[in-house]
Design an enzyme around this catalytic site. Structure first.
Site, PDB file in Angstrom:
ATOM      1  N   HIS A 214      66.157 -37.020  20.697  1.00 44.49           N
ATOM      2  CA  HIS A 214      67.268 -37.809  20.144  1.00 44.49           C
ATOM      3  C   HIS A 214      68.335 -38.176  21.165  1.00 44.49           C
ATOM      4  O   HIS A 214      69.263 -38.907  20.854  1.00 44.49           O
ATOM      5  CB  HIS A 214      67.926 -37.063  18.980  1.00 44.49           C
ATOM      6  CG  HIS A 214      68.795 -35.923  19.439  1.00 44.49           C
ATOM      7  ND1 HIS A 214      68.291 -34.724  19.853  1.00 44.49           N
ATOM      8  CD2 HIS A 214      70.132 -35.833  19.570  1.00 44.49           C
ATOM      9  CE1 HIS A 214      69.279 -33.937  20.214  1.00 44.49           C
ATOM     10  NE2 HIS A 214      70.416 -34.576  20.060  1.00 44.49           N
TER      11      HIS A 214
HETATM   12  C1  UD1 Z   1      75.065 -36.015  17.776  1.00 40.57           C
HETATM   13  C2  UD1 Z   1      75.742 -35.311  18.958  1.00 40.57           C
HETATM   14  C3  UD1 Z   1      74.682 -34.622  19.792  1.00 40.57           C
HETATM   15  C4  UD1 Z   1      73.809 -33.712  18.951  1.00 40.57           C
HETATM   16  C5  UD1 Z   1      73.217 -34.553  17.833  1.00 40.57           C
HETATM   17  C6  UD1 Z   1      72.310 -33.759  16.934  1.00 40.57           C
HETATM   18  C7  UD1 Z   1      77.773 -36.354  19.898  1.00 40.57           C
HETATM   19  C8  UD1 Z   1      78.290 -37.122  21.045  1.00 40.57           C
HETATM   20  N1  UD1 Z   1      76.424 -36.246  19.828  1.00 40.57           N
HETATM   21  O1  UD1 Z   1      74.222 -37.045  18.309  1.00 40.57           O
HETATM   22  O2  UD1 Z   1      75.329 -33.824  20.776  1.00 40.57           O
HETATM   23  O3  UD1 Z   1      72.795 -33.149  19.750  1.00 40.57           O
HETATM   24  O4  UD1 Z   1      74.297 -35.081  17.063  1.00 40.57           O
HETATM   25  O5  UD1 Z   1      71.749 -34.587  15.967  1.00 40.57           O
HETATM   26  O6  UD1 Z   1      78.536 -35.858  19.108  1.00 40.57           O
HETATM   27  N2  UD1 Z   1      72.708 -41.167  11.777  1.00 40.57           N
HETATM   28  C9  UD1 Z   1      72.146 -41.221  10.530  1.00 40.57           C
HETATM   29  N3  UD1 Z   1      72.455 -40.209   9.659  1.00 40.57           N
HETATM   30  C10 UD1 Z   1      73.290 -39.217   9.956  1.00 40.57           C
HETATM   31  C11 UD1 Z   1      73.885 -39.184  11.235  1.00 40.57           C
HETATM   32  C12 UD1 Z   1      73.563 -40.158  12.135  1.00 40.57           C
HETATM   33  O7  UD1 Z   1      71.379 -42.104  10.208  1.00 40.57           O
HETATM   34  O8  UD1 Z   1      73.533 -38.342   9.113  1.00 40.57           O
HETATM   35  C13 UD1 Z   1      72.331 -42.219  12.751  1.00 40.57           C
HETATM   36  C14 UD1 Z   1      73.348 -43.331  12.830  1.00 40.57           C
HETATM   37  O9  UD1 Z   1      72.658 -44.523  13.042  1.00 40.57           O
HETATM   38  C15 UD1 Z   1      74.149 -43.005  14.047  1.00 40.57           C
HETATM   39  C16 UD1 Z   1      73.110 -42.320  14.932  1.00 40.57           C
HETATM   40  O10 UD1 Z   1      72.251 -41.643  14.035  1.00 40.57           O
HETATM   41  O11 UD1 Z   1      74.722 -44.118  14.616  1.00 40.57           O
HETATM   42  C17 UD1 Z   1      73.685 -41.356  15.892  1.00 40.57           C
HETATM   43  O12 UD1 Z   1      74.527 -40.409  15.237  1.00 40.57           O
HETATM   44  P1  UD1 Z   1      75.747 -39.727  16.025  1.00 40.57           P
HETATM   45  O13 UD1 Z   1      76.400 -38.710  15.191  1.00 40.57           O
HETATM   46  O14 UD1 Z   1      76.594 -40.797  16.623  1.00 40.57           O
HETATM   47  O15 UD1 Z   1      75.029 -39.062  17.257  1.00 40.57           O
HETATM   48  P2  UD1 Z   1      73.690 -38.203  17.368  1.00 40.57           P
HETATM   49  O16 UD1 Z   1      72.711 -38.985  18.162  1.00 40.57           O
HETATM   50  O17 UD1 Z   1      73.233 -37.653  16.059  1.00 40.57           O
END
Ligand code: UD1
Length: 380
Positions: A214
């Site tokens: 991820h």
């Molecule tokens: C975040 C953390 C990362 C951690 C990871 C675990 C930061 C900078 N990054 O990254 O350190 O390892 O979580 O998962 O804080 N999304 C969904 N559903 C959700 C959450 C996210 O669909 O419940 C999708 C959205 O399109 C979003 C993308 O995932 O834009 C990324 O989510 P985000 O929380 O920005 O970062 P992660 O890649 O999950």
């Protein structure tokens, strides 16, 4: 004294906070706590099933910030966290890990004179293109108490000018969760069945690999994700793979039209897994291929070989003492490392100091003492 305000935001925070909340409640005298979820992760399979599996209580407050750019997400957590802090007058704020919510809440609290304790402090990848590295460095600069999982963290903090008195080596709360839940781990066959995959067709008793990916550096561009998926396909010819897809990765596989790479008889795609499901999958795996931070630690504690699909790690102890090997994105290095493991030459490793299931207890004992001393000094 006010409650200990505990912050979670994203999936890897949950398994770190669960044992801390239990230890706060078990402390004599009980230390009241308040659980604030920033809502950085919001999907049911990124949240609810982890909360349930870990026995986490419902958050007292959910800030519901959702996704956004780093600036928007961080700013939104800060904006919504401030009134919660004002209303609850906590004795301290306790944050874990390195996600955007960790830094955002630390910034708000410190500027209001509320002490902050950071659990999992001092880890460094030395790669400032990783958003988490920025969150780690900044959180550690301003938090009052820094609880560390490995001794190398203290050298990292000293190098950045952090006074040693702020840092305490306590061990790894993630491994507390693993100890508390190992017996409850869900067998892989059941997880497959639940995902609509016939365990007879995908025979996990013959060995399998678990895959998660991820990190933006691995999944956000076609140039990175395409070749990585091609290598996984090659690996799957040697060993069937169970690939738990993060929503970020799923969206990018669709966007780049790479779906065909993760289909077929030897790669099973699963939704993001609950804690007990993932624990069951990892415990019986032949190997794990991942870019997760937490899984590098969990595989070390379980004695399962882990190949980390990154150029660096902020958790060097998993390489020096544990079962972890850095393989980056280099196809040759990955397949060679898989072949070695399949030939029985995988790392066995040993469990690092204080990864013993009692880290949260140590944190709470120290924190209680520190708060009592502070209270008597400043009447805070
Ligand atoms: C975040 C953390 C990362 C951690 C990871 C675990 C930061 C900078 N990054 O990254 O350190 O390892 O979580 O998962 O804080 N999304 C969904 N559903 C959700 C959450 C996210 O669909 O419940 C999708 C959205 O399109 C979003 C993308 O995932 O834009 C990324 O989510 P985000 O929380 O920005 O970062 P992660 O890649 O999950």
């Amino acid at each position: 004294m006010g409650p200990v305000l505990c912050v979670v935001g994203a999936r890897p925070n949950f398994m770190k906070m669960a044992p801390i909340l239990r230890a706060l409640a078990a402390h004599e005298p009980t230390m009241p706590s308040l659980l604030v979820h920033t809502g950085q992760h919001y999907d049911a399979d990124m949240n609810d099933q982890l909360f349930a599996g870990l026995g986490l209580p419902r958050p007292d407050v959910n800030l519901e910030v959702g996704s956004g750019s780093h600036a928007i997400q961080t700013a939104e957590v800060m904006r919504r966290f401030e009134p919660v802090l004002d209303a609850n007058r906590p004795s301290c704020v306790l944050v874990v890990g390195d996600v955007n919510s960790t830094l955002a809440c630390t910034l708000v609290a410190v500027k209001k004179g509320v002490p902050v304790a950071h659990v999992e402090a001092g880890l460094r990848s030395f790669d400032r293109s990783m958003p988490e590295e920025i969150n780690r460095v900044l959180t550690d600069q301003i938090a009052d108490l820094l609880y560390t999982t490995e001794r190398a963290a203290h050298d990292n903090l000293a190098r950045e000018g952090v006074e040693s008195a702020r840092a305490q080596f306590v061990g790894n709360v993630m491994i507390d969760s693993l100890h508390a839940n190992r017996k409850l781990a869900i067998p892989p066959e059941e997880t497959l069945r639940h995902a609509g995959i016939d365990p007879a067709a995908f025979d996990v008793t013959q060995g399998y690999g678990v895959v998660t990916l991820h990190r933006p550096s691995n999944v956000d561009t076609e140039d990175a994700l395409g070749p990585l998926l091609a290598v996984l396909r090659e690996v799957s010819e040697r060993l069937p793979l169970l690939f738990a897809l993060h929503p970020r990765t799923r969206a990018n596989i669709e966007r780049f039209g790479l779906g065909a790479q993760v289909s077929g008889k030897r790669i099973a795609v699963l939704p993001p897994q609950g804690y007990l499901e993932m624990l069951g999958l990892m415990s019986s795996a032949t190997l794990v291929l991942t870019d997760s931070g937490g899984m590098q630690e969990e595989t070390t504690a379980l004695g399962v070989p882990c190949l980390t699909l990154r150029e660096n790690t902020e958790r060097p102890i998993t390489i020096e003492q544990g079962t972890n090997t850095l393989v980056g994105r280099d196809g040759g290095a990955i397949t060679r490392a898989v072949d070695e493991i399949l030939a029985g030459k995988g790392k066995r490793g040993r469990v690092p100091e204080f990864w013993d299931g009692r880290a949260a207890e140590r944190i709470v004992a120290h924190l209680a003492d520190w708060l009592a001393r502070r209270h008597s000094q400043v009447g805070a």
